[in-house]
Design an enzyme around this catalytic site. Structure first.
Site, PDB file in Angstrom:
ATOM      1  N   GLY A  69       6.979   4.731  17.824  1.00  0.00           N
ATOM      2  CA  GLY A  69       7.210   4.027  16.569  1.00  0.00           C
ATOM      3  C   GLY A  69       7.991   4.916  15.626  1.00  0.00           C
ATOM      4  N   SER A  70       7.281   5.648  14.781  1.00  0.00           N
ATOM      5  CA  SER A  70       7.952   6.609  13.908  1.00  0.00           C
ATOM      6  C   SER A  70       8.677   7.677  14.725  1.00  0.00           C
ATOM      7  CB  SER A  70       6.928   7.278  12.975  1.00  0.00           C
ATOM      8  OG  SER A  70       6.360   6.335  12.097  1.00  0.00           O
ATOM      9  N   GLU A 105      20.394   1.239   6.639  1.00  0.00           N
ATOM     10  CA  GLU A 105      19.099   0.595   6.892  1.00  0.00           C
ATOM     11  C   GLU A 105      18.155   0.765   5.702  1.00  0.00           C
ATOM     12  OE1 GLU A 105      15.436   0.570  10.148  1.00  0.00           O
ATOM     13  OE2 GLU A 105      16.920   2.190  10.199  1.00  0.00           O
ATOM     14  N   ARG A 113      -1.051 -18.744 -19.218  1.00  0.00           N
ATOM     15  CA  ARG A 113      -2.483 -18.908 -18.962  1.00  0.00           C
ATOM     16  C   ARG A 113      -3.286 -18.560 -20.212  1.00  0.00           C
ATOM     17  NH1 ARG A 113      -6.623 -21.315 -16.222  1.00  0.00           N
ATOM     18  NH2 ARG A 113      -8.237 -19.811 -15.595  1.00  0.00           N
ATOM     19  N   LEU A 120      -2.985 -12.946 -11.517  1.00  0.00           N
ATOM     20  CA  LEU A 120      -3.081 -14.393 -11.353  1.00  0.00           C
ATOM     21  C   LEU A 120      -4.493 -14.862 -11.030  1.00  0.00           C
ATOM     22  CD1 LEU A 120       0.052 -14.144 -11.292  1.00  0.00           C
ATOM     23  CD2 LEU A 120       0.045 -15.958  -9.576  1.00  0.00           C
ATOM     24  N   GLY A 124      10.928   3.018   8.910  1.00  0.00           N
ATOM     25  CA  GLY A 124      10.458   4.356   8.537  1.00  0.00           C
ATOM     26  C   GLY A 124       9.373   4.242   7.492  1.00  0.00           C
TER      27      GLY A 124
END
Length: 365
Positions: free
Chosen positions: A117-118, A226, A252, A324, A350
């Site tokens: 992965g990393s 990227e 609100r 919210l 990353g």
């Protein structure tokens, strides 16, 4: 009004008219309309049908479409992969791929594996020479948009006896090729990522993108792009979370007045507004630096932009849920969708930990 202000205004007008939040992560219909406007080829060379515009305009487009929640989930991976074809592809590959991207074709890029992965250098998916071509065997995972991409830019191991960052090669894999199985992975955001299984998948010799065994070096040249793509998308996402939260606390009412008038909430929104402005200035400043020196690697600045924008988007959306209250969990209000998008942004492209490590190393640490 400047050209960029006109551009941003045009994106906003288009999105207000065309975007429906129920369209899912990617709408082929809306994507086609963006192609007709010429916006999908924004950063691609004019000789291949693009507009030849720079990083600043690309960042603006990504930020604004993310802010308006335009369902163009395939665009980010498409531009990342298209840049690799542009830099390293043969003229035949460029003529095939880049005009198609301008016209609405989606690309995916596949690097990650179950044990890589990393640490991308640990990948083991094999590409072996056979006759005049290559045979691919192995598994890839977390491949965004592969289920509707027309081509997948694959990174595979071609010379396993070399160092971990040597002996990798990029390949152009057409969708539907024999020997490739694509299986969606169920996630919080639905099936947006995929496992890819290559079983004796045969590719021709001209499927190689760039130079054999130089895939790692080629990948490194795309890191600025990227990280800036992800930073820009999350900047837009953070803006949307902030604006939605701000609108809500203004309207609100509890205890006889708008909840935004309570100091505790007013101060939180003030802090968020300040952080948003810091993220915006950083992302656009790095985009300008990359545009001024497109061939210069800016690992510190690009990693800072990605780190700041993604971590703030996550924090903003999370606090937006709190602001919210119960409505934060309702799909009608959209904050929960923003949170799902923001949380994963600190992992893909990353992780935040990897970005911090890169930044630290640029200071000699």
């Amino acid at each position: 009004m400047t050209d960029q202000e006109d551009f941003v205004q045009a994106i906003g007008e288009f999105c207000r008219r065309e975007v429906d939040r129920k369209q899912g992560p990617h709408s082929d219909e809306l994507y086609g309309k963006l192609a007709d406007l010429g916006w999908l080829g924004l950063s691609l060379p004019e000789e291949y049908g693009g507009s030849g515009r720079g990083m600043s305009d690309l960042v603006l487009f990504l930020e604004e479409t993310a802010f308006w929640r335009a369902p163009i989930g395939g665009f980010a991976t498409t531009i990342i992969a298209a840049a690799a074809y542009e830099k390293f592809g043969s003229e035949q590959q460029k003529r095939e791929i880049l005009p198609a991207v301008v016209g609405g074709s989606v690309l995916a890029i596949s690097m990650s594996e179950p044990e890589a992965g990393s640490d991308v250098g640990a990948l083991s998916c094999r590409a072996e020479r056979r006759g005049d071509g290559w045979v691919i065997n192995g598994q890839k995972t977390w491949c965004s948009n592969a289920h509707y991409a027309d081509h997948i830019l694959l990174v595979a191991r071609t010379s396993p006896g070399q160092g971990k960052h040597e002996g990798m090669t990029m390949f152009s894999v057409p969708a539907g090729v024999d020997g490739l199985a694509v299986h969606g992975i169920d996630t919080m955001g639905g099936k947006e990522v995929n496992d890819l299984y290559f079983t004796d998948c045969v590719l021709p010799a001209d499927a190689v993108v760039g130079r054999v065994d130089h895939g790692w070096r080629q990948l490194m040249t795309g890191l600025n792009l990227e990280r800036m793509i992800l930073a820009a998308v999350m900047l837009g996402t953070a803006r949307r979370a902030f604006e939605d939260a701000l609108d809500y606390v203004r309207e609100r009412r509890q205890f006889g007045k708008p909840i935004g008038s309570f100091q505790a909430l007013r101060h939180r929104l003030a802090d968020h507004a300040t952080e948003l402005e810091c993220a915006r200035l950083l992302v656009h400043d790095v985009a300008r630096k990359i545009e001024e020196s497109p061939d210069t690697s800016l690992p510190r600045e690009a990693s800072m932009a990605k780190l700041k924008a993604t971590e703030f988007a996550k924090a903003m959306a999370l606090d937006g849920m709190q602001l919210l209250g119960g409505y934060g969990y309702a799909t009608e209000y959209g904050m929960e969708a923003l949170l799902r998008s923001a949380v994963v942004s600190t992992v893909y492209g990353g992780t935040s930990e990897i970005q911090r490590d890169i930044i630290g190393k640029t200071y000699g640490l």
